[in-house]
Design a protein around this motif. Structure first.
Motif, mmCIF file in Angstrom:
data_model
loop_
_atom_site.group_PDB
_atom_site.id
_atom_site.type_symbol
_atom_site.label_atom_id
_atom_site.label_comp_id
_atom_site.label_asym_id
_atom_site.label_seq_id
_atom_site.Cartn_x
_atom_site.Cartn_y
_atom_site.Cartn_z
ATOM 1 N N ALA A 139 0.829 -1.209 0.000
ATOM 2 C CA ALA A 139 0.000 0.000 0.000
ATOM 3 C C ALA A 139 0.867 1.265 0.000
ATOM 4 N N ALA A 140 1.998 1.226 0.706
ATOM 5 C CA ALA A 140 2.897 2.381 0.758
ATOM 6 C C ALA A 140 3.686 2.547 -0.543
ATOM 7 N N GLY A 141 3.710 1.525 -1.384
ATOM 8 C CA GLY A 141 4.451 1.596 -2.642
ATOM 9 C C GLY A 141 5.906 1.196 -2.494
ATOM 10 N N THR A 142 6.284 0.704 -1.330
ATOM 11 C CA THR A 142 7.663 0.264 -1.106
ATOM 12 C C THR A 142 7.918 -1.047 -1.830
ATOM 13 N N VAL A 143 6.922 -1.893 -1.867
ATOM 14 C CA VAL A 143 6.979 -3.158 -2.595
ATOM 15 C C VAL A 143 5.922 -3.090 -3.685
ATOM 16 N N ARG A 144 6.325 -3.354 -4.901
ATOM 17 C CA ARG A 144 5.384 -3.313 -6.039
ATOM 18 C C ARG A 144 5.421 -4.641 -6.773
ATOM 19 N N PRO A 145 4.260 -5.308 -6.835
ATOM 20 C CA PRO A 145 4.202 -6.566 -7.588
ATOM 21 C C PRO A 145 4.433 -6.293 -9.079
ATOM 22 N N CYS A 146 5.049 -7.240 -9.710
ATOM 23 C CA CYS A 146 5.384 -7.086 -11.125
ATOM 24 C C CYS A 146 5.512 -8.478 -11.734
ATOM 25 N N SER A 147 5.609 -8.535 -13.046
ATOM 26 C CA SER A 147 5.896 -9.816 -13.696
ATOM 27 C C SER A 147 7.257 -9.710 -14.362
ATOM 28 N N GLN A 148 7.866 -10.838 -14.585
ATOM 29 C CA GLN A 148 9.226 -10.844 -15.099
ATOM 30 C C GLN A 148 9.326 -10.323 -16.528
ATOM 31 N N GLY A 149 8.223 -10.302 -17.232
ATOM 32 C CA GLY A 149 8.259 -9.829 -18.615
ATOM 33 C C GLY A 149 8.346 -8.323 -18.752
ATOM 34 N N VAL A 150 7.935 -7.592 -17.720
ATOM 35 C CA VAL A 150 7.896 -6.127 -17.829
ATOM 36 C C VAL A 150 8.718 -5.413 -16.768
ATOM 37 N N TYR A 151 9.440 -6.152 -15.942
ATOM 38 C CA TYR A 151 10.096 -5.521 -14.802
ATOM 39 C C TYR A 151 11.185 -4.522 -15.213
ATOM 40 N N ARG A 152 11.871 -4.746 -16.310
ATOM 41 C CA ARG A 152 12.949 -3.821 -16.691
ATOM 42 C C ARG A 152 12.393 -2.429 -16.987
ATOM 43 N N ALA A 153 11.320 -2.382 -17.745
ATOM 44 C CA ALA A 153 10.704 -1.092 -18.064
ATOM 45 C C ALA A 153 10.128 -0.458 -16.800
ATOM 46 N N ALA A 154 9.493 -1.266 -15.947
ATOM 47 C CA ALA A 154 8.927 -0.734 -14.705
ATOM 48 C C ALA A 154 10.024 -0.211 -13.789
ATOM 49 N N LEU A 155 11.137 -0.910 -13.716
ATOM 50 C CA LEU A 155 12.268 -0.497 -12.879
ATOM 51 C C LEU A 155 12.854 0.824 -13.390
ATOM 52 N N ALA A 156 13.007 0.954 -14.683
ATOM 53 C CA ALA A 156 13.532 2.195 -15.262
ATOM 54 C C ALA A 156 12.581 3.355 -14.972
ATOM 55 N N THR A 157 11.282 3.111 -15.071
ATOM 56 C CA THR A 157 10.291 4.150 -14.791
ATOM 57 C C THR A 157 10.358 4.579 -13.326
ATOM 58 N N LEU A 158 10.431 3.614 -12.410
ATOM 59 C CA LEU A 158 10.512 3.946 -10.982
ATOM 60 C C LEU A 158 11.777 4.733 -10.663
ATOM 61 N N ARG A 159 12.885 4.389 -11.279
ATOM 62 C CA ARG A 159 14.140 5.106 -11.016
ATOM 63 C C ARG A 159 14.069 6.539 -11.536
ATOM 64 N N GLU A 160 13.259 6.770 -12.566
ATOM 65 C CA GLU A 160 13.046 8.135 -13.070
ATOM 66 C C GLU A 160 12.064 8.891 -12.187
#
Length: 181
Positions: A139-160
Motif C-alpha cells: 500500500a505504501a508503494g515500497t513493494v510493487r508486484p510485477c511480472s518478469q516480462g515487464v520488470y525492466r521497463a517498470a524499474l527504469a520508470t521507478l528510477r526516473e
C-alpha cells in the motif's frame, strides 16, 4: 529482282493417312520412322515428367513439414517465453527499507553501498513471500508486484519517477516457482 529469278522450291509430297510411319524431312526426301523408338521416347518423356512431378510433390511435402516444424517450435518457444514473462516478482525500494542508508542520489542506476544493498537484497529474496504479501509495504508503494516480462521497463520508470531511491528487482526463490498455487 523479280519472282521469276528465284530458285523454284520443290513441292512437298502429301501422304495419306495409311502412310503414317513415314516422315518427310525438310529436304523433301522420305525416311522410315521407327515407331517403336518414337513410342519408347514418348514413354521415357512421360516417365521423366512423372518423376519430376513426384519429386516436386516430395519436395513440397518436405518444405511443408519443415514449415510445420518451425511453426511448432516457434509456438512452443512463445509459450515458454509467456510462462517466463508471467512469473511473479517484486520491485522493492531498498532506500525506504534501509531508512535512507542505501540510495542512488548520484547515479540513478548505481548504489552508494554495494555490500549493504547485496545483504538487504538477499534478505528480501529469502523472505520473498512475506514481502510480496505485506499489505502495508504494498500500500505504501515500497513493494510493487510485477511480472518478469515487464520488470525492466517498470524499474527504469521507478528510477526516473523516484530519484535518489534505489529500486531492486527481487525474484522468487526457484523452489517457489515449481509449486503451483
Amino acid at each position: 529482282s523479280s519472282l521469276h529469278d528465284e530458285t523454284p522450291v520443290k513441292p512437298r509430297r502429301v501422304m495419306s493417312d495409311s502412310d503414317d510411319d513415314w516422315a518427310v524431312p525438310d529436304e523433301g526426301t522420305f525416311a522410315r520412322v521407327d515407331a517403336k523408338a518414337v513410342a519408347a521416347k514418348a514413354d521415357a518423356e512421360r516417365e521423366k515428367a512423372f518423376e519430376a512431378k513426384t519429386k516436386a510433390a516430395e519436395m513440397q511435402a518436405k518444405v511443408q513439414a519443415e514449415i510445420e516444424d518451425v511453426a511448432a517450435r516457434a509456438k512452443a518457444e512463445a509459450l515458454r517465453q509467456y510462462e517466463r514473462d508471467s512469473r511473479p516478482m517484486i520491485l522493492v525500494d531498498l532506500t525506504v527499507l534501509s531508512k535512507g542508508a542505501i540510495h542512488n542520489k548520484f547515479d540513478k542506476c548505481g548504489v552508494n553501498d554495494v555490500d549493504a544493498k547485496s545483504a538487504m537484497q538477499r534478505e528480501v529474496e529469502r523472505s520473498f513471500t512475506e514481502y510480496a504479501n505485506n499489505a502495508t509495504l504494498v500500500a505504501a508503494g515500497t513493494v510493487r508486484p510485477c511480472s518478469q516480462g515487464v520488470y525492466r521497463a517498470a524499474l527504469a520508470t521507478l528510477r526516473e519517477e523516484v530519484p535518489g531511491h534505489f529500486w531492486a528487482a527481487i525474484f522468487p526463490p526457484p523452489c517457489t516457482l515449481d509449486r503451483k498455487p
